[in-house]
Structures are given as C-alpha cells and as structure tokens.
Design an enzyme around this catalytic site. Structure first.
Site, PDB file in Angstrom:
ATOM      1  N   ASN A   1      69.888  40.862  67.675  1.00 38.47           N
ATOM      2  CA  ASN A   1      71.127  40.635  68.418  1.00 38.47           C
ATOM      3  C   ASN A   1      70.776  40.262  69.856  1.00 38.47           C
ATOM      4  O   ASN A   1      69.906  40.883  70.460  1.00 38.47           O
ATOM      5  CB  ASN A   1      71.993  41.902  68.403  1.00 38.47           C
ATOM      6  CG  ASN A   1      72.457  42.259  67.001  1.00 38.47           C
ATOM      7  OD1 ASN A   1      72.803  41.384  66.217  1.00 38.47           O
ATOM      8  ND2 ASN A   1      72.445  43.546  66.681  1.00 38.47           N
TER       9      ASN A   1
ATOM     10  N   HIS B   1      65.590  44.323  64.309  1.00 44.73           N
ATOM     11  CA  HIS B   1      66.038  45.276  63.286  1.00 44.73           C
ATOM     12  C   HIS B   1      65.403  44.883  61.953  1.00 44.73           C
ATOM     13  O   HIS B   1      65.412  43.711  61.584  1.00 44.73           O
ATOM     14  CB  HIS B   1      67.562  45.193  63.095  1.00 44.73           C
ATOM     15  CG  HIS B   1      68.373  45.639  64.258  1.00 44.73           C
ATOM     16  ND1 HIS B   1      68.973  46.886  64.321  1.00 44.73           N
ATOM     17  CD2 HIS B   1      68.725  45.018  65.411  1.00 44.73           C
ATOM     18  CE1 HIS B   1      69.654  46.995  65.458  1.00 44.73           C
ATOM     19  NE2 HIS B   1      69.525  45.874  66.131  1.00 44.73           N
TER      20      HIS B   1
ATOM     21  N   HIS C   1      64.538  43.731  70.553  1.00 40.03           N
ATOM     22  CA  HIS C   1      64.122  44.478  69.368  1.00 40.03           C
ATOM     23  C   HIS C   1      64.513  43.718  68.113  1.00 40.03           C
ATOM     24  O   HIS C   1      65.541  43.053  68.071  1.00 40.03           O
ATOM     25  CB  HIS C   1      64.735  45.884  69.349  1.00 40.03           C
ATOM     26  CG  HIS C   1      66.222  45.913  69.560  1.00 40.03           C
ATOM     27  ND1 HIS C   1      66.800  45.784  70.808  1.00 40.03           N
ATOM     28  CD2 HIS C   1      67.256  46.048  68.691  1.00 40.03           C
ATOM     29  CE1 HIS C   1      68.112  45.842  70.693  1.00 40.03           C
ATOM     30  NE2 HIS C   1      68.430  45.992  69.412  1.00 40.03           N
TER      31      HIS C   1
ATOM     32  N   ASP D   1      65.635  53.666  63.353  1.00 40.38           N
ATOM     33  CA  ASP D   1      66.904  53.628  64.096  1.00 40.38           C
ATOM     34  C   ASP D   1      67.607  54.983  63.971  1.00 40.38           C
ATOM     35  O   ASP D   1      67.647  55.585  62.891  1.00 40.38           O
ATOM     36  CB  ASP D   1      67.805  52.512  63.551  1.00 40.38           C
ATOM     37  CG  ASP D   1      68.926  52.151  64.513  1.00 40.38           C
ATOM     38  OD1 ASP D   1      68.886  51.042  65.078  1.00 40.38           O
ATOM     39  OD2 ASP D   1      69.839  52.986  64.696  1.00 40.38           O
ATOM     40  N   ILE D   2      68.176  55.452  65.067  1.00 43.52           N
ATOM     41  CA  ILE D   2      68.813  56.772  65.101  1.00 43.52           C
ATOM     42  C   ILE D   2      70.109  56.785  64.279  1.00 43.52           C
ATOM     43  O   ILE D   2      70.559  57.842  63.824  1.00 43.52           O
ATOM     44  CB  ILE D   2      69.068  57.195  66.565  1.00 43.52           C
ATOM     45  CG1 ILE D   2      69.183  58.695  66.704  1.00 43.52           C
ATOM     46  CG2 ILE D   2      70.279  56.491  67.159  1.00 43.52           C
ATOM     47  CD1 ILE D   2      69.091  59.182  68.153  1.00 43.52           C
TER      48      ILE D   2
HETATM   49  P1  5GP Z   1      71.551  46.449  69.193  1.00 39.24           P
HETATM   50  O1  5GP Z   1      73.034  46.600  68.999  1.00 39.24           O
HETATM   51  O2  5GP Z   1      71.162  46.469  70.654  1.00 39.24           O
HETATM   52  O3  5GP Z   1      70.960  45.286  68.453  1.00 39.24           O
HETATM   53  O4  5GP Z   1      70.884  47.696  68.485  1.00 39.24           O
HETATM   54  C1  5GP Z   1      70.505  48.854  69.154  1.00 39.24           C
HETATM   55  C2  5GP Z   1      70.092  49.866  68.111  1.00 39.24           C
HETATM   56  O5  5GP Z   1      69.396  50.895  68.754  1.00 39.24           O
HETATM   57  C3  5GP Z   1      71.269  50.486  67.351  1.00 39.24           C
HETATM   58  O6  5GP Z   1      71.115  50.248  65.941  1.00 39.24           O
HETATM   59  C4  5GP Z   1      71.161  51.973  67.705  1.00 39.24           C
HETATM   60  O7  5GP Z   1      71.490  52.815  66.612  1.00 39.24           O
HETATM   61  C5  5GP Z   1      69.714  52.114  68.126  1.00 39.24           C
HETATM   62  N1  5GP Z   1      69.475  53.164  69.106  1.00 39.24           N
HETATM   63  C6  5GP Z   1      70.169  53.357  70.270  1.00 39.24           C
HETATM   64  N2  5GP Z   1      69.673  54.414  70.939  1.00 39.24           N
HETATM   65  C7  5GP Z   1      68.638  54.894  70.188  1.00 39.24           C
HETATM   66  C8  5GP Z   1      67.717  55.976  70.380  1.00 39.24           C
HETATM   67  O8  5GP Z   1      67.759  56.715  71.361  1.00 39.24           O
HETATM   68  N3  5GP Z   1      66.801  56.165  69.390  1.00 39.24           N
HETATM   69  C9  5GP Z   1      66.728  55.356  68.289  1.00 39.24           C
HETATM   70  N4  5GP Z   1      65.772  55.637  67.396  1.00 39.24           N
HETATM   71  N5  5GP Z   1      67.570  54.321  68.097  1.00 39.24           N
HETATM   72  C10 5GP Z   1      68.513  54.093  69.036  1.00 39.24           C
END
Ligand code: 5GP
Ligand code: ZN
Length: 116
Positions: free
Chosen positions: A86, A101, A99, A30-31
């Site tokens: 989520n 986590h 996805h 995760d970024i």
């Molecule tokens: P969500 O809130 O959809 O469950 O989580 C999305 C996750 O994707 C977040 O933890 C966010 O930091 C990660 N994320 C968003 N854009 C990027 C990206 O371009 N690269 C990576 N490696 N992670 C990302």
C-alpha cells in the site's frame, strides 16, 4: 526515524514475532492478521513509502520481494501467496515505512476486489 512504528520494531523498542532478519531486512507477523498467514517485510533503513524510493533503493526492494517465497513456505503458505504494498493516501498506507504484506495460508484467499 524516532517516532516510526516499524523503526521501533527494527530497534527492538516494540516487540514483534520475527520470521526473518538479516543486516538489511526484517520480516515479522502482522499484529492484526488479515489472513491465516500475514507477514510484513521491511527494510531496516527507513524509507517512507514506495513513492519515496528511487533507483538506488532497487536492490533493497528486490531483496524484499525475493524473500517472500521462502517466508511464505516457512510460515504455513506452501502453495502461493499474495503480496501487497500500500502506498500513500490513495493506497491507504497506514504505517509510513515501506513494507510488503505477504498474505496466505493453506486455502486460496478471497478475490481481491477493491472496496471504495
Ligand atoms: P498498511 O495499511 O500501512 O499497508 O499496513 C500496516 C500494517 O501494519 C497493518 O496490517 C497493521 O496491522 C500492521 N501493524 C501496525 N502496527 C503494528 C505493530 O505494532 N506490530 C505489528 N506486528 N504489526 C503492526
Ligand atoms: Zn521507519
């Protein structure tokens, strides 16, 4: 999907730090890590969310979950981890490509208290 961030990562159009890849799945760091170890497991095929998955997607989703133990062990979380998926507006899903986590590290995570 043309504009999907995770499809772009799958296609290599956005760089990522990969942790695992096969013909169906990709895992990357995760970024914006929310724990010392924070990986994301995605299917290469676009499925928007868990709410959009059906019976036919069960083997793929099962493979995503089954990968998490090995991923955690190989990436610095030897003694357990937390998985989070989520979903949609209520689940505060930001990226609409399903996805898992994988959160961990060497110390226990904080309690999972919901914030409203
Ligand atoms: P969500 O809130 O959809 O469950 O989580 C999305 C996750 O994707 C977040 O933890 C966010 O930091 C990660 N994320 C968003 N854009 C990027 C990206 O371009 N690269 C990576 N490696 N992670 C990302
Ligand atoms: Zn996608």
């Amino acid at each position: 999907m043309q504009d999907c961030i995770f499809c772009k990562i799958v296609r290599g159009e956005i760089p990522s730090k990969k942790a695992y890849e096969d013909d169906e799945l990709l895992a990357f760091h995760d970024i914006q890590p929310a724990a010392p170890v924070h990986l994301l497991v995605v299917p290469k095929r676009h499925i928007a969310s868990l709410a959009d998955a059906g019976e036919a997607d069960a083997p793929l989703l099962g493979r995503m979950m089954a990968l998490t133990g090995r991923l955690a062990r190989e990436n610095g979380s030897p003694d357990g981890y937390r998985t989070i998926v989520n979903t949609g507006r209520i689940g505060r899903q930001d990226v609409m490509h399903v996805h898992v986590h994988v959160l961990g590290g060497t110390n226990p995570l904080g309690p999972m208290v919901p914030r409203h």
